[in-house]
Structure formats: structure tokens, C-alpha cells
Design a protein around this motif. Structure first.
Motif, mmCIF file in Angstrom:
data_model
loop_
_atom_site.group_PDB
_atom_site.id
_atom_site.type_symbol
_atom_site.label_atom_id
_atom_site.label_comp_id
_atom_site.label_asym_id
_atom_site.label_seq_id
_atom_site.Cartn_x
_atom_site.Cartn_y
_atom_site.Cartn_z
ATOM 1 N N ILE A 36 0.837 -1.209 0.000
ATOM 2 C CA ILE A 36 0.000 0.000 0.000
ATOM 3 C C ILE A 36 0.870 1.256 0.000
ATOM 4 C CG2 ILE A 36 -1.675 1.350 1.344
ATOM 5 C CD1 ILE A 36 -2.776 -1.397 2.344
ATOM 6 N N LEU A 37 1.910 1.245 0.826
ATOM 7 C CA LEU A 37 2.810 2.404 0.914
ATOM 8 C C LEU A 37 3.558 2.657 -0.394
ATOM 9 C CD1 LEU A 37 4.362 1.881 4.471
ATOM 10 C CD2 LEU A 37 2.779 3.688 3.784
ATOM 11 N N SER A 38 3.770 1.608 -1.188
ATOM 12 C CA SER A 38 4.486 1.770 -2.458
ATOM 13 C C SER A 38 3.736 2.664 -3.444
ATOM 14 C CB SER A 38 4.748 0.405 -3.095
ATOM 15 O OG SER A 38 3.535 -0.220 -3.476
ATOM 16 N N TYR A 39 2.421 2.807 -3.252
ATOM 17 C CA TYR A 39 1.627 3.676 -4.137
ATOM 18 C C TYR A 39 1.881 5.161 -3.862
ATOM 19 C CZ TYR A 39 -0.967 -0.393 -5.792
ATOM 20 O OH TYR A 39 -1.305 -1.586 -6.373
ATOM 21 N N LEU A 40 2.547 5.459 -2.752
ATOM 22 C CA LEU A 40 2.908 6.857 -2.462
ATOM 23 C C LEU A 40 3.851 7.419 -3.527
ATOM 24 C CD1 LEU A 40 3.482 6.701 1.405
ATOM 25 C CD2 LEU A 40 1.638 7.895 0.213
ATOM 26 N N ARG A 41 4.565 6.546 -4.243
ATOM 27 C CA ARG A 41 5.460 6.989 -5.314
ATOM 28 C C ARG A 41 4.688 7.718 -6.414
ATOM 29 N NH1 ARG A 41 8.028 2.165 -7.820
ATOM 30 N NH2 ARG A 41 5.981 1.267 -7.424
ATOM 31 N N TYR A 42 3.463 7.248 -6.681
ATOM 32 C CA TYR A 42 2.630 7.881 -7.708
ATOM 33 C C TYR A 42 2.145 9.253 -7.253
ATOM 34 C CZ TYR A 42 2.652 3.210 -9.723
ATOM 35 O OH TYR A 42 3.041 2.011 -10.262
ATOM 36 N N VAL A 43 1.847 9.362 -5.956
ATOM 37 C CA VAL A 43 1.458 10.652 -5.381
ATOM 38 C C VAL A 43 2.635 11.625 -5.473
ATOM 39 C CG1 VAL A 43 0.693 11.840 -3.289
ATOM 40 C CG2 VAL A 43 -0.171 9.544 -3.804
ATOM 41 N N ALA A 44 3.837 11.113 -5.158
ATOM 42 C CA ALA A 44 5.050 11.939 -5.238
ATOM 43 C C ALA A 44 5.318 12.381 -6.672
ATOM 44 C CB ALA A 44 6.252 11.162 -4.695
ATOM 45 N N MET A 45 5.056 11.499 -7.635
ATOM 46 C CA MET A 45 5.265 11.829 -9.043
ATOM 47 C C MET A 45 4.330 12.946 -9.493
ATOM 48 S SD MET A 45 5.021 9.343 -12.402
ATOM 49 C CE MET A 45 3.234 9.170 -12.241
ATOM 50 N N ILE A 46 3.060 12.875 -9.075
ATOM 51 C CA ILE A 46 2.080 13.916 -9.421
ATOM 52 C C ILE A 46 2.462 15.237 -8.767
ATOM 53 C CG2 ILE A 46 -0.327 14.621 -9.156
ATOM 54 C CD1 ILE A 46 -1.011 11.564 -9.262
ATOM 55 N N ALA A 47 2.867 15.167 -7.490
ATOM 56 C CA ALA A 47 3.268 16.383 -6.762
ATOM 57 C C ALA A 47 4.502 17.014 -7.401
ATOM 58 C CB ALA A 47 3.549 16.046 -5.300
ATOM 59 N N TYR A 48 5.453 16.167 -7.776
ATOM 60 C CA TYR A 48 6.674 16.664 -8.426
ATOM 61 C C TYR A 48 6.333 17.339 -9.752
ATOM 62 C CZ TYR A 48 11.227 16.656 -10.732
ATOM 63 O OH TYR A 48 12.370 17.028 -11.399
ATOM 64 N N GLY A 49 5.442 16.720 -10.531
ATOM 65 C CA GLY A 49 5.027 17.308 -11.807
ATOM 66 C C GLY A 49 4.332 18.634 -11.617
ATOM 67 N N PHE A 50 3.524 18.730 -10.540
ATOM 68 C CA PHE A 50 2.802 19.983 -10.255
ATOM 69 C C PHE A 50 3.765 21.107 -9.899
ATOM 70 C CE2 PHE A 50 0.970 22.785 -6.993
ATOM 71 C CZ PHE A 50 -0.060 23.363 -7.725
ATOM 72 N N PHE A 51 4.694 20.826 -8.993
ATOM 73 C CA PHE A 51 5.637 21.860 -8.560
ATOM 74 C C PHE A 51 6.652 22.208 -9.654
ATOM 75 C CE2 PHE A 51 4.414 20.325 -4.245
ATOM 76 C CZ PHE A 51 3.883 21.526 -3.794
ATOM 77 N N ALA A 52 7.012 21.201 -10.469
ATOM 78 C CA ALA A 52 7.973 21.452 -11.545
ATOM 79 C C ALA A 52 7.405 22.391 -12.599
ATOM 80 C CB ALA A 52 8.383 20.134 -12.197
ATOM 81 N N THR A 53 6.083 22.318 -12.801
ATOM 82 C CA THR A 53 5.449 23.183 -13.812
ATOM 83 C C THR A 53 4.942 24.502 -13.227
ATOM 84 O OG1 THR A 53 3.347 22.024 -13.438
ATOM 85 C CG2 THR A 53 4.724 21.239 -15.264
ATOM 86 N N SER A 54 5.040 24.670 -11.922
ATOM 87 C CA SER A 54 4.511 25.885 -11.288
ATOM 88 C C SER A 54 5.236 27.146 -11.745
ATOM 89 C CB SER A 54 4.575 25.762 -9.762
ATOM 90 O OG SER A 54 5.906 25.604 -9.338
ATOM 91 N N PHE A 55 6.564 27.040 -11.940
ATOM 92 C CA PHE A 55 7.322 28.193 -12.418
ATOM 93 C C PHE A 55 6.851 28.599 -13.810
ATOM 94 C CE2 PHE A 55 10.360 26.335 -9.378
ATOM 95 C CZ PHE A 55 10.621 27.461 -8.606
ATOM 96 N N PHE A 56 6.695 27.597 -14.676
ATOM 97 C CA PHE A 56 6.263 27.855 -16.046
ATOM 98 C C PHE A 56 4.848 28.432 -16.074
ATOM 99 C CE2 PHE A 56 4.443 26.223 -20.111
ATOM 100 C CZ PHE A 56 5.245 26.961 -20.971
ATOM 101 N N ALA A 57 3.972 27.877 -15.215
ATOM 102 C CA ALA A 57 2.586 28.348 -15.157
ATOM 103 C C ALA A 57 2.507 29.784 -14.655
ATOM 104 C CB ALA A 57 1.769 27.430 -14.253
ATOM 105 N N SER A 58 3.348 30.126 -13.681
ATOM 106 C CA SER A 58 3.334 31.484 -13.126
ATOM 107 C C SER A 58 3.746 32.520 -14.169
ATOM 108 C CB SER A 58 4.261 31.565 -11.913
ATOM 109 O OG SER A 58 5.607 31.335 -12.298
ATOM 110 N N LYS A 59 4.688 32.137 -15.042
ATOM 111 C CA LYS A 59 5.128 33.046 -16.105
ATOM 112 C C LYS A 59 4.028 33.254 -17.145
ATOM 113 C CE LYS A 59 10.076 32.119 -15.733
ATOM 114 N NZ LYS A 59 11.291 31.590 -16.406
ATOM 115 N N ILE A 60 3.286 32.177 -17.463
ATOM 116 C CA ILE A 60 2.184 32.293 -18.438
ATOM 117 C C ILE A 60 1.087 33.193 -17.891
ATOM 118 C CG2 ILE A 60 0.320 31.000 -19.583
ATOM 119 C CD1 ILE A 60 2.227 28.636 -19.777
#
Length: 260
Positions: free
Chosen positions: A86-110
């Protein structure tokens, strides 16, 4: 000389980890060549970067070796298998969170360009040196403690890169294969596996969690080299399996003809 050769073979993975770790610390620049080499190895052997070169994985392995000496047989047995899955599924949550924060800089500029709300201040707060620095120190302490109890906790539960790498590793050319006719189910391969892969339940080890560390076929792994091995001749294996399937079908067809 033989002693030195045997030691090099036995501790090859640790030596490689230390070399790569020192390259990052002392900023030895090898350019694009190192990453091209890793990419090529990835195609042939799967997540070999995770097993041999990843600095976070190496650090967890070193702390884990200390944990094995302290807790012995209790090491890596503190979390039940169901909870671990069950805990191994946290990797997918981390991946989504990482994708969100990684694109936040780009989104703020747009948003700033099209006249939307100014989000730069929020981004600066989230990614300020104090916040990031504190988060790194806290996570380092947490995973150091966890690594004393569990093998590679970060890789198992929070590494977002392991999700993509695990999906791609299914297409690797050279695969670990288990011969069920020779295997005695001693579980030595599973006991030494840092990612707790259920090797004895498979004939071809295709698991997204496998980091291609090859400890299962090392000196402390499977005692019978014919029971578990790295298949370096995938085309030959494929052709042999195809011929076996044809040999099985021929007697079945003959039986049907005799009945008729």
C-alpha cells in the motif's frame, strides 16, 4: 593479486557507488558522455542507475548495512507485506506532486504574461531557501532513521523517478531468469533483495521495483547459478521457448487425430 581481484568482484557495486558519489560531491565534470552511457546500459539492463549509481540509493544501502548489523534478522521485517504494498503507491502521489511543482514556475510566467493573478510571490515562498533547506534536512534525518529499519525506504515509497524507470525496465534486453526445475526455493535471492521483489514466484524477473543491483545472483544470493541467472542471450531464449511450444502442440494434434 587473486585476493585483490576477488575483493574487486565482491565489492564492485560499492566501489562504483563511491566513485559516482565522489564525482558529484567534488563536481568532476564528465559531460554528456556519462549520461549517454547510463542510458545505453538502461536499455540493456533496466534500472541499473538505481542499483549502481544513484547517490540516494547508495546512501540508503550504506545506512542499511549498519541496520543489518544492529537488528540482524529483524531488519526489513518491521512492516507487513500488505502495508508495504500500500505504501508503495505513495510513489505515484510523489510523481504527481513533483510534476505539479515542476510546472509551477512555467505556469506562473504564463499567468503573468496573459495578465492573470501574480503567483510569483507564492512560488517564491514555497521554493525559498529556508523552506527547501529545512525540508532537505528533515527528510535526510527521517530517511536515515528509516534506512536503519527498512531497505531503501525512499526508493520504495517516495521516489517519483522509480515509477517511470520501473515502467521502462520491463523492456530491458537482458533479463534475470529463474529455472523452476533447478530452484530449491531457499529464498536467499529474496532475502538479499533490497526492494523485496518476490523472485521465487516468477520465471522471468519482470518487476517494476527491481533496481538491477544483481545482489540476488551475487556471492550472497542464489547458491546455484543455473537456478537464477542473467540471460545474456535473449534471442536464443526466445527461439528455444518457441520451439518448445511447437513440440508441445505436435503430440496434442496427434492425440486429436487418433481420437477421430
Amino acid at each position: 593479486m587473486k585476493t585483490l581481484t576477488n575483493l574487486t568482484k565482491r565489492y564492485f557495486r560499492i566501489i562504483l557507488q563511491i566513485l559516482f558519489f565522489s564525482c558529484l560531491i567534488f563536481q568532476f565534470k564528465f559531460g554528456v558522455a556519462i549520461w549517454v552511457s547510463v542510458s545505453i546500459l538502461f536499455i540493456f539492463f533496466g534500472r541499473i542507475y538505481c542499483g549502481f549509481l544513484c547517490t540516494r540509493g547508495s546512501y540508503q544501502d550504506w545506512i542499511g548495512s549498519l541496520g543489518k548489523k544492529i537488528f540482524k534478522n529483524k531488519f526489513d521485517n518491521f512492516i507487513p507485506e500488505k502495508i508495504d504494498n500500500i505504501l508503495s503507491y505513495l510513489r505515484y502521489v510523489a510523481m504527481i506532486a513533483y510534476g505539479f511543482f515542476a510546472t509551477s514556475f512555467f505556469a506562473s510566467k504564463i499567468l503573468d504574461t496573459i495578465g492573470g493573478p501574480n503567483t510569483n510571490s507564492l512560488v517564491n515562498i514555497i521554493f525559498s531557501r529556508k523552506v527547501v533547506g529545512t525540508a532537505i534536512i528533515v527528510s535526510l534525518i527521517e530517511f536515515t532513521i528509516l534506512s536503519l529499519l527498512i531497505s531503501r525506504p525512499y526508493c520504495r515509497y517516495l521516489c517519483s523517478g522509480s515509477v517511470q524507470a520501473g515502467a521502462l525496465s520491463f523492456a530491458k534486453i537482458f533479463k534475470l531468469r529463474r529455472n523452476p526445475d533447478v530452484c530449491t526455493n531457499c529464498h536467499k535471492c529474496e532475502n538479499i533483495c533490497p526492494m523485496d521483489v518476490q523472485i521465487t514466484k516468477m520465471e522471468t524477473v519482470c518487476d517494476g521495483r527491481c533496481v538491477s543491483c544483481f545482489q540476488c545472483i551475487g556471492s550472497n544470493g542464489c547458491p546455484n547459478k543455473k537456478a537464477l541467472y542473467l540471460d545474456m542471450h535473449p534471442i536464443r531464449t526466445f527461439l528455444n521457448s518457441k520451439n518448445k511450444n511447437q513440440d508441445i502442440k505436435v503430440p496434442e494434434i496427434n492425440k486429436i487425430r487418433q481420437i477421430r
